[in-house]
Design a protein around this motif. Structure first.
Motif, short mmCIF file in Angstrom:
data_model
loop_
_atom_site.label_atom_id
_atom_site.label_comp_id
_atom_site.label_asym_id
_atom_site.label_seq_id
_atom_site.Cartn_x
_atom_site.Cartn_y
_atom_site.Cartn_z
N ALA A 147 0.79 -1.30 0.00
CA ALA A 147 -0.01 -0.10 0.02
C ALA A 147 0.84 1.35 0.11
N ALA A 148 2.04 1.22 0.73
CA ALA A 148 2.90 2.24 0.84
C ALA A 148 3.56 2.59 -0.72
N ALA A 149 4.04 1.62 -1.10
CA ALA A 149 4.49 1.60 -2.67
C ALA A 149 3.39 2.10 -3.41
N LEU A 192 15.60 -8.06 -4.43
CA LEU A 192 14.83 -9.03 -5.04
C LEU A 192 15.31 -10.49 -5.11
N ASN A 193 16.46 -10.29 -5.75
CA ASN A 193 17.21 -11.45 -6.18
C ASN A 193 17.99 -12.16 -4.72
N ARG A 194 18.44 -11.12 -3.87
CA ARG A 194 19.10 -11.83 -2.60
C ARG A 194 18.04 -12.05 -1.38
N SER A 201 8.00 -8.33 -2.14
CA SER A 201 8.44 -8.33 -3.29
C SER A 201 7.57 -7.27 -4.25
N THR A 202 6.22 -7.40 -3.85
CA THR A 202 5.49 -6.64 -4.65
C THR A 202 5.75 -4.90 -4.64
N CYS A 207 8.05 -0.11 -6.71
CA CYS A 207 8.90 1.25 -6.50
C CYS A 207 10.07 1.14 -7.49
N MET A 208 10.49 0.03 -7.88
CA MET A 208 11.40 -0.03 -8.96
C MET A 208 10.75 0.43 -10.39
#
Ligand code: UDP
Length: 244
Positions: A147-149, A192-194, A201-202, A207-208
Motif C-alpha cells: 500500500a505504501a509503494a 529481490l534476487n538476494r 517483493s510486490t 517502487c522499481m
C-alpha cells in the motif's frame, strides 16, 4: 532552510504497526505516538509534504489469523480495519500538536475518515496537511508495505521512507549476527534476487517500476527523519541513485 535545499519535498512515510506498539506486547503505545508526531512535525515545518501509510500488525495480522482458523480473506479485512484504528490514533496526536491532518481510507467509512481520493490527497498535501492513508490497498492478500509503494507512486512521492527499529538493511539479522555488515545502498534487483527483507517483493517491484527510492531507517533515533529529508546519509537507500 528553504524548501529548495530539501532533498525530498514530498515523502511517503511507512509506519508499521510494530512501530506503534513500542515496547508493549501489542496495541498502541501513546508515548511512541507522541514521539512520532514530533518527528513528523519537525520535517513538516521544513516545508516537506508528508503522507503516511500505517500498518496494523500491532493489532491484527491477516496471515497469522488466517492460519488459526479465520478465513484468510476475512482475516485480511480485519487487518485492514486495524490500520484504520492506528491511523485515527496517529491523527489525534498530530492534531494535538496543531498539525492539520486527514485520514483517507481505502475501505469507506465516512463517519471516521475520508474515502481515498488521489487528487484530494494531493491537494491536502499541497496545503500542508499530513495525509494518513489507512485501510492498506483495500484488497486482501496485500500488505501495507505494498500500500505504501502504491500510494507513493500515486501521489508522486519523492521517496518512500520505511521506518523500522534497525539502522538499515544488513547482510544478516544484526540481532543475531553482531558482525553483519550494513548496506549503504542497494539496487532494487539486488533486494529481490538476494531475498533481502526490506519490504515484500510486490512493494519493491512497484517502487522499481516507478523509480521511487526507498530508504530503510531507524525511526527510534530522534532526528533521523529530518536528516533524511535534508540529504544526510541515513539507513539504507534502495534505488538507482547512490548516496554521494
Ligand atoms: N492487509 C491487507 N491488504 C492490504 C494491507 C493490509 O489485507 O492492502 C491486511 C493484512 O492482513 C495485514 C494486515 O492488514 O497482515 C496488517 O497490515 P501489515 O501486516 O502490512 O501491517 P504492518 O506489518 O505494517 O504492521
Amino acid at each position: 532552510m528553504t524548501s529548495d535545499s530539501l532533498r525530498f519535498k514530498r515523502i511517503l512515510l511507512k509506519l508499521s504497526g510494530e512501530a506503534l506498539k513500542g515496547s508493549l506486547p501489542s496495541g498502541i503505545d501513546t508515548q511512541v505516538l507522541a514521539y512520532l508526531a514530533a518527528e513528523i512535525d519537525a520535517v513538516r515545518s521544513l516545508g516537506v509534504e508528508v503522507a503516511v501509510v500505517v500498518g496494523g500488525g500491532n493489532i491484527f495480522r491477516g496471515r497469522s489469523a488466517g492460519e488459526k482458523g479465520i478465513s484468510r480473506v476475512t482475516a485480511d479485512y480485519m487487518g485492514m480495519l486495524a490500520t484504520v484504528i492506528n491511523a485515527l490514533a496517529l491523527q489525534d496526536f498530530l492534531e494535538e500538536r496543531g498539525i492539520p491532518t486527514r485520514v483517507q481510507t481505502a475501505i469507506e467509512m465516512r463517519e471516521v475518515a475520508e474515502p481515498y481520493i488521489r487528487r484530494r490527497a494531493i491537494r491536502h498535501l499541497e496545503k500542508g496537511r499530513v495525509v494518513i492513508f489507512a485501510g492498506g490497498t483495500g484488497n486482501p492478500y496485500f500488505t501495507t508495505d505494498t500500500a505504501a509503494a502504491l500510494r507513493a507512486a500515486e501521489i508522486k512521492a519523492d521517496a518512500l521512507l520505511k521506518a523500522t527499529k534497525v539502522d538499515g538493511v544488513y547482510e544478516a539479522d544484526p540481532a543475531f549476527h553482531k558482525d553483519a555488515a550494513k548496506f549503504e545502498t542497494l539496487d532494487y534487483l539486488e533486494v529481490l534476487n538476494r531475498g533481502l527483507k526490506v519490504m515484500d517483493s510486490t512493494a519493491v517491484s512497484l517502487c522499481m517500476e516507478n523509480h521511487i527510492p526507498i530508504i530503510i531507517f531507524n525511526i527510534s533515533q530522534a532526528g533521523n527523519l529530518q536528516k533524511i529529508v535534508t540529504g544526510h546519509k541515513v539507513g539504507t537507500l534502495v534505488g538507482r541513485e547512490k548516496y554521494e
